[in-house]
Design a protein around this motif. Structure first.
Motif, PDB file in Angstrom:
ATOM      1  N   LYS A  56       0.829  -1.211   0.000  1.00 30.75           N
ATOM      2  CA  LYS A  56       0.000   0.000   0.000  1.00 30.75           C
ATOM      3  C   LYS A  56       0.859   1.254   0.000  1.00 30.75           C
ATOM      4  O   LYS A  56       0.444   2.305  -0.499  1.00 30.75           O
ATOM      5  CB  LYS A  56      -0.932  -0.009   1.216  1.00 30.75           C
ATOM      6  N   ASP A  57       2.065   1.150   0.558  1.00 32.13           N
ATOM      7  CA  ASP A  57       2.955   2.300   0.667  1.00 32.13           C
ATOM      8  C   ASP A  57       3.883   2.433  -0.534  1.00 32.13           C
ATOM      9  O   ASP A  57       4.800   3.254  -0.520  1.00 32.13           O
ATOM     10  CB  ASP A  57       3.783   2.170   1.959  1.00 32.13           C
ATOM     11  N   SER A  58       3.659   1.632  -1.592  1.00 28.35           N
ATOM     12  CA  SER A  58       4.518   1.652  -2.779  1.00 28.35           C
ATOM     13  C   SER A  58       3.731   2.108  -3.995  1.00 28.35           C
ATOM     14  O   SER A  58       2.522   1.892  -4.079  1.00 28.35           O
ATOM     15  CB  SER A  58       5.109   0.251  -3.025  1.00 28.35           C
ATOM     16  N   ASN A  59       4.432   2.726  -4.939  1.00 31.30           N
ATOM     17  CA  ASN A  59       3.788   3.211  -6.167  1.00 31.30           C
ATOM     18  C   ASN A  59       3.715   2.131  -7.246  1.00 31.30           C
ATOM     19  O   ASN A  59       2.751   2.044  -7.992  1.00 31.30           O
ATOM     20  CB  ASN A  59       4.551   4.408  -6.738  1.00 31.30           C
ATOM     21  N   ILE A  60       4.793   1.343  -7.309  1.00 29.23           N
ATOM     22  CA  ILE A  60       4.951   0.366  -8.383  1.00 29.23           C
ATOM     23  C   ILE A  60       5.225  -0.990  -7.746  1.00 29.23           C
ATOM     24  O   ILE A  60       6.096  -1.115  -6.877  1.00 29.23           O
ATOM     25  CB  ILE A  60       6.084   0.780  -9.335  1.00 29.23           C
ATOM     26  N   LEU A  61       4.462  -1.993  -8.165  1.00 27.61           N
ATOM     27  CA  LEU A  61       4.526  -3.292  -7.520  1.00 27.61           C
ATOM     28  C   LEU A  61       4.831  -4.394  -8.524  1.00 27.61           C
ATOM     29  O   LEU A  61       4.336  -4.369  -9.661  1.00 27.61           O
ATOM     30  CB  LEU A  61       3.205  -3.608  -6.808  1.00 27.61           C
ATOM     31  N   PHE A  62       5.620  -5.349  -8.076  1.00 27.31           N
ATOM     32  CA  PHE A  62       5.934  -6.553  -8.845  1.00 27.31           C
ATOM     33  C   PHE A  62       5.449  -7.725  -8.006  1.00 27.31           C
ATOM     34  O   PHE A  62       6.000  -8.011  -6.937  1.00 27.31           O
ATOM     35  CB  PHE A  62       7.445  -6.648  -9.105  1.00 27.31           C
ATOM     36  N   ILE A  63       4.381  -8.385  -8.470  1.00 22.79           N
ATOM     37  CA  ILE A  63       3.711  -9.411  -7.683  1.00 22.79           C
ATOM     38  C   ILE A  63       3.676 -10.720  -8.467  1.00 22.79           C
ATOM     39  O   ILE A  63       3.223 -10.758  -9.613  1.00 22.79           O
ATOM     40  CB  ILE A  63       2.270  -8.980  -7.330  1.00 22.79           C
ATOM     41  N   GLU A  64       4.130 -11.781  -7.830  1.00 21.51           N
ATOM     42  CA  GLU A  64       4.095 -13.090  -8.477  1.00 21.51           C
ATOM     43  C   GLU A  64       2.651 -13.527  -8.745  1.00 21.51           C
ATOM     44  O   GLU A  64       1.770 -13.396  -7.887  1.00 21.51           O
ATOM     45  CB  GLU A  64       4.776 -14.132  -7.586  1.00 21.51           C
ATOM     46  N   SER A  65       2.411 -14.011  -9.958  1.00 18.60           N
ATOM     47  CA  SER A  65       1.141 -14.653 -10.323  1.00 18.60           C
ATOM     48  C   SER A  65       1.531 -15.874 -11.146  1.00 18.60           C
ATOM     49  O   SER A  65       1.400 -15.898 -12.360  1.00 18.60           O
ATOM     50  CB  SER A  65       0.258 -13.678 -11.102  1.00 18.60           C
ATOM     51  N   ASN A  66       1.990 -16.906 -10.464  1.00 19.01           N
ATOM     52  CA  ASN A  66       2.719 -17.992 -11.101  1.00 19.01           C
ATOM     53  C   ASN A  66       1.845 -18.971 -11.870  1.00 19.01           C
ATOM     54  O   ASN A  66       2.164 -19.329 -13.004  1.00 19.01           O
ATOM     55  CB  ASN A  66       3.538 -18.747 -10.045  1.00 19.01           C
ATOM     56  N   TYR A  67       0.729 -19.404 -11.271  1.00 16.71           N
ATOM     57  CA  TYR A  67      -0.018 -20.502 -11.896  1.00 16.71           C
ATOM     58  C   TYR A  67      -1.521 -20.325 -11.770  1.00 16.71           C
ATOM     59  O   TYR A  67      -2.026 -19.674 -10.854  1.00 16.71           O
ATOM     60  CB  TYR A  67       0.398 -21.845 -11.285  1.00 16.71           C
ATOM     61  N   ASP A  68      -2.208 -20.906 -12.718  1.00 22.00           N
ATOM     62  CA  ASP A  68      -3.661 -21.065 -12.669  1.00 22.00           C
ATOM     63  C   ASP A  68      -3.944 -22.438 -12.070  1.00 22.00           C
ATOM     64  O   ASP A  68      -3.416 -23.444 -12.550  1.00 22.00           O
ATOM     65  CB  ASP A  68      -4.246 -20.952 -14.078  1.00 22.00           C
ATOM     66  N   ASP A  69      -4.753 -22.481 -11.042  1.00 22.59           N
ATOM     67  CA  ASP A  69      -4.931 -23.730 -10.301  1.00 22.59           C
ATOM     68  C   ASP A  69      -5.518 -24.845 -11.164  1.00 22.59           C
ATOM     69  O   ASP A  69      -5.104 -26.005 -11.068  1.00 22.59           O
ATOM     70  CB  ASP A  69      -5.821 -23.496  -9.081  1.00 22.59           C
ATOM     71  N   GLU A  70      -6.446 -24.502 -12.034  1.00 27.21           N
ATOM     72  CA  GLU A  70      -7.055 -25.518 -12.900  1.00 27.21           C
ATOM     73  C   GLU A  70      -6.043 -26.057 -13.903  1.00 27.21           C
ATOM     74  O   GLU A  70      -5.993 -27.277 -14.157  1.00 27.21           O
ATOM     75  CB  GLU A  70      -8.260 -24.922 -13.629  1.00 27.21           C
TER      76      GLU A  70
END
Length: 259
Positions: free
Chosen positions: A165-179
């Motif tokens: 919340k305190d950051s402007n730019i975020l790099f977030i893992e979105s590795n896999y689709d569960d199905e």
């Protein structure tokens, strides 16, 4: 791929199981996070992003898996720049660091939450949950710019929401689709590892983190996308259900992105 311009240039040099590396450059100093690239590959991608190799003042590691550190030893020997890592990572990774040719005098260690100041950058780590001892994510600050990087974690760390919340730019893992993972070709043991508390974040977990953190007016890069268990189509579907006041960039495996 050039996506615009800011006072501080940053780049996803590469992301995914083929290699991971991120660079942050303020016109004088570059902070490098991970180097899952050959030295030649690193230098080439830095040229593409218009970030001078000679501006790198520090390399920080998220953990010691090869797709994040395979170039660390060669980089250290070529540049003479120390490698920064958590004390727990150093203590649990002796054999890996030895194989990379990294000795204690090549390393700078820190505790979780400790603020490391390098020129105008302030780098703060937070603990993640991965099957690599001492793994961590980072908040990187430089003036009005603040970055959040969270990858290779099976669960959302306790500190993550406030830092995001305190950051402007975020790099977030979105590795896999569960199905896709469930019906894919991975053996059961590997599926259990990916899904486990010390594995990776799914699209659903990344989605819920963005929603639960009430992130708005952010630029969000979705990173470390699996080649076998995810797709751009699945990620586009997920993004379509997220708040529209954020800007989303899906990082395709092995490609570079910079601003």
């Amino acid at each position: 791929m050039y996506l615009g311009g800011t006072e501080l240039r940053y780049s996803v040099l590469t992301s995914g199981s083929c290699g991971n590396s991120y660079a942050f450059y303020d016109g004088k100093t570059t902070i490098l996070i991970d180097v899952g690239l050959t030295l030649t590959g690193l230098k080439r991608r830095l040229v593409d992003a218009d970030i001078p190799y000679t501006s790198i003042k520090a390399l920080f590691l998220t953990h010691l898996h090869p797709d994040h550190v395979k170039g660390a030893g060669v980089f250290n020997r070529d540049s003479g720049i120390n490698v920064h890592l958590t004390k727990s990572m150093r203590d649990g990774g002796t054999s890996i660091l030895c194989k990379l040719g990294l000795k204690d005098n090549n390393l700078s260690t820190f505790d979780y939450g400790e603020k490391i100041v390098i020129d105008n950058f302030v780098i703060t780590s937070f603990s993640t949950s991965h099957d690599s001892q001492g793994s961590c994510g980072y908040k990187i600050e430089n003036g009005k710019d603040s970055f959040f990087l969270m990858t290779d974690t099976g669960i959302i760390p306790e500190a993550a929401e406030a830092l995001a919340k305190d950051s402007n730019i975020l790099f977030i893992e979105s590795n896999y689709d569960d199905e896709m993972l469930e019906h894919g070709k991975y053996p059961y043991v590997l599926k259990r590892r990916v899904r486990g508390n010390r594995g990776h974040l799914s699209n659903e977990q990344a989605h819920d983190f963005i929603i639960n953190s009430k992130l708005s007016n952010k630029t969000i890069y979705l990173i470390h996308v699996s080649e076998n268990n995810n797709s751009i189509e699945k990620l586009n579907e997920m993004v379509s259900t997220l708040p529209v006041d954020n800007r989303y960039i899906i990082c395709e495996r092995g490609k570079s992105y910079w601003e």
